[in-house]
Design a protein around this motif. Structure first.
Motif, short mmCIF file in Angstrom:
data_model
loop_
_atom_site.label_atom_id
_atom_site.label_comp_id
_atom_site.label_asym_id
_atom_site.label_seq_id
_atom_site.Cartn_x
_atom_site.Cartn_y
_atom_site.Cartn_z
N ALA A 139 5.30 5.92 -7.31
CA ALA A 139 6.31 5.24 -8.13
C ALA A 139 7.43 6.20 -8.51
O ALA A 139 8.60 5.83 -8.52
CB ALA A 139 5.65 4.65 -9.37
N PRO A 148 7.22 0.80 -4.28
CA PRO A 148 7.72 0.95 -5.65
C PRO A 148 9.25 0.89 -5.74
O PRO A 148 9.79 0.33 -6.69
CB PRO A 148 7.20 2.32 -6.07
CG PRO A 148 5.96 2.50 -5.27
CD PRO A 148 6.24 1.86 -3.94
N THR A 166 1.26 -0.50 -11.91
CA THR A 166 2.42 0.26 -11.47
C THR A 166 3.55 -0.66 -11.02
O THR A 166 4.72 -0.39 -11.31
CB THR A 166 2.05 1.21 -10.32
OG1 THR A 166 1.38 0.47 -9.29
CG2 THR A 166 1.14 2.33 -10.80
N SER A 222 5.61 5.17 -1.57
CA SER A 222 6.83 5.28 -2.36
C SER A 222 7.86 4.19 -2.09
O SER A 222 8.71 3.92 -2.94
CB SER A 222 7.49 6.65 -2.12
OG SER A 222 7.83 6.82 -0.76
N VAL A 242 7.26 -0.68 -12.78
CA VAL A 242 8.49 -0.34 -12.06
C VAL A 242 9.47 -1.51 -12.09
O VAL A 242 10.69 -1.31 -12.15
CB VAL A 242 8.16 0.09 -10.63
CG1 VAL A 242 9.44 0.40 -9.86
CG2 VAL A 242 7.27 1.33 -10.63
#
Length: 438
Positions: free
Chosen positions: A330, A94, A254, A91, A258
């Motif tokens: 994300a 991201p 991803t 996490s 983001v």
């Protein structure tokens, strides 16, 4: 009393409405620095230190192939590892990507305010991102193969023009297209895992499809030369890992997704006070944090249970959630950005003295991201002092927190003397030269 670097938002002159085709608006007074993004970057560096330090614990076998956390009989070690798996792993980068995209717009807005035309700004952004890739290459070669500057710089080369010049509608269409492609790819992966289990039946000898590939890459990422006593051989391993991570980080979709979200958020000053410009259109920070972070925890829960031995590490549930972790991670990264932004906005007008060092650190996030590797690698890697062979999770975490606290002190000292971060100074010179304005 307000700090001069983060004055009241009400003092910022209101810019003229943007003209068609100019997403950042015409030249105006240079915008004052926003407190919330710097606070988020400073807090992010603490979580990055916690996430990265486990990579250097090369003397103990990981508890599972999907987890970089070493097995341990210590209750405290296990608690810290589980908390990291749940709240940090997957996490934080991201969140880094979101703030990177946010920074693209902040950079372009600042250059617009001092009078640079859009084509000049685009050229600056391209040079800036190209040099970030070079920074990442050097970082990997010298110290840390898990570098993420390369992937973000590469994404920035591809996306900077779009984020700077395209309209919101074009960005939203791009987001939906990428989301659709990513969704199809994830569905295909999940389907292959289910098919492999159906074909395997009740046998447990054969590994689940995807477990070998993910586990092998994870193992390579975790070792990345930290257990190699020969420094030159370690350089080769780190560069191989960096190249794979840079390419796969871009192709995973991803990271680009983001980054684009970060750019869109910055256009609407999502984690900045906007005074009279505030509109109800932006998503509520509390809602994003309240949904995103729990989703990230839920996505990592099976891996935490596998680490504890409460769930088979090769179970279908663990395999499927491992596939979905980039998405749930994300969501958590966006949630953390919203949470830290919410805190920053609440104290924007009068930042407490306790939070100012964190914001000072956030202003120099590139320098202190690299500083972490300068400390971790020589201390823990086998080619250095080799402490990673004997250390377990607890002392490694204490080291990570200690490095972050030392970074706070150093950043505060630099702020008191108006010193910029050395990496920021070099990148600035490379981006627009000695004669560059601002």
């Amino acid at each position: 009393m307000t700090h001069p670097e983060y004055p009241r938002t009400s003092a910022v002159p209101k810019a003229a409405p943007p003209e068609p085709g100019d997403q950042l608006g015409p030249a105006a007074a240079p915008p004052r620095r926003a407190f919330a993004p710097d606070l988020a970057r400073g807090l992010m560096l603490c979580l990055i230190a916690i996430a990265n330090v486990s990579v250097y614990l090369w003397g103990t076998q990981a508890a599972t192939s999907l987890s970089g956390h070493p097995a341990s009989d210590s209750l405290l070690d296990r608690i810290l590892s589980v908390l990291t798996i749940l709240f940090v792993d997957g996490s934080i980068y991201p969140m880094f990507a979101f703030l990177f995209g946010y920074g693209i717009v902040q950079f372009a807005r600042t250059r617009t305010a001092v009078g640079d035309d859009p084509r000049t700004i685009t050229a600056m952004l391209l040079r800036r991102n190209l040099w970030l890739v070079v920074f990442g290459l050097l970082h990997a070669a010298l110290l840390f193969g898990g570098d993420i500057l390369g992937a973000y710089g590469l994404c920035g080369l591809i996306l900077s023009y779009l984020i700077q010049r395209a309209g919101d509608r074009a960005l939203m269409i791009t987001l939906w297209v990428l989301l659709g492609i990513l969704g199809l790819f994830l569905l295909a992966q999940v389907g292959m895992i289910l098919l492999a289990q159906a074909l395997a039946g009740d046998t447990t000898d054969e590994p689940m499809l995807g477990d070998d590939a993910v586990g092998s890459f994870t193992t390579l990422l975790l070792t990345q030369g930290t257990g190699e006593t020969n420094y030159l051989l370690a350089v080769g391993v780190r560069l191989l890992v960096w190249l794979l991570a840079t390419v796969l980080g871009t192709l995973s979709l991803t990271v680009p997704l983001v980054i684009i979200l970060g750019g869109l958020a910055a256009r609407h000053r999502w984690i900045e006070s906007r005074g009279e410009d505030a509109t109800p259109r932006r998503p509520r920070l509390g809602l994003v944090a309240g949904v995103g972070i729990p989703l990230g925890v839920l996505g990592n829960l099976p891996q935490a249970l596998a680490y504890l031995g409460w769930m088979p590490s090769d179970s279908t549930t663990v395999d499927i959630t491992a596939v979905l972790t980039p998405v749930t991670g994300a969501c958590a990264g966006l949630g953390y950005a919203a949470l830290f932004g919410l805190v920053g906005l609440r104290v924007q007008d009068r930042p407490p003295r306790l939070l100012l060092p964190i914001a000072y650190l956030g202003k120099r996030s590139l320098s202190f991201y690299l500083f972490q590797s300068v400390v971790f690698a020589p201390l823990l890697a086998a080619w250095g002092f080799g402490l990673g062979r004997t250390w377990n999770t607890t002392p490694a975490f204490l080291l990570a927190i200690g490095v972050w606290i030392a970074s706070l002190a150093l950043a505060t000292w630099m702020e008191s003397r108006t010193y910029k971060g050395p990496a920021e100074v070099v990148l600035r010179r490379l981006t627009y030269g000695r004669a560059g304005r601002g």
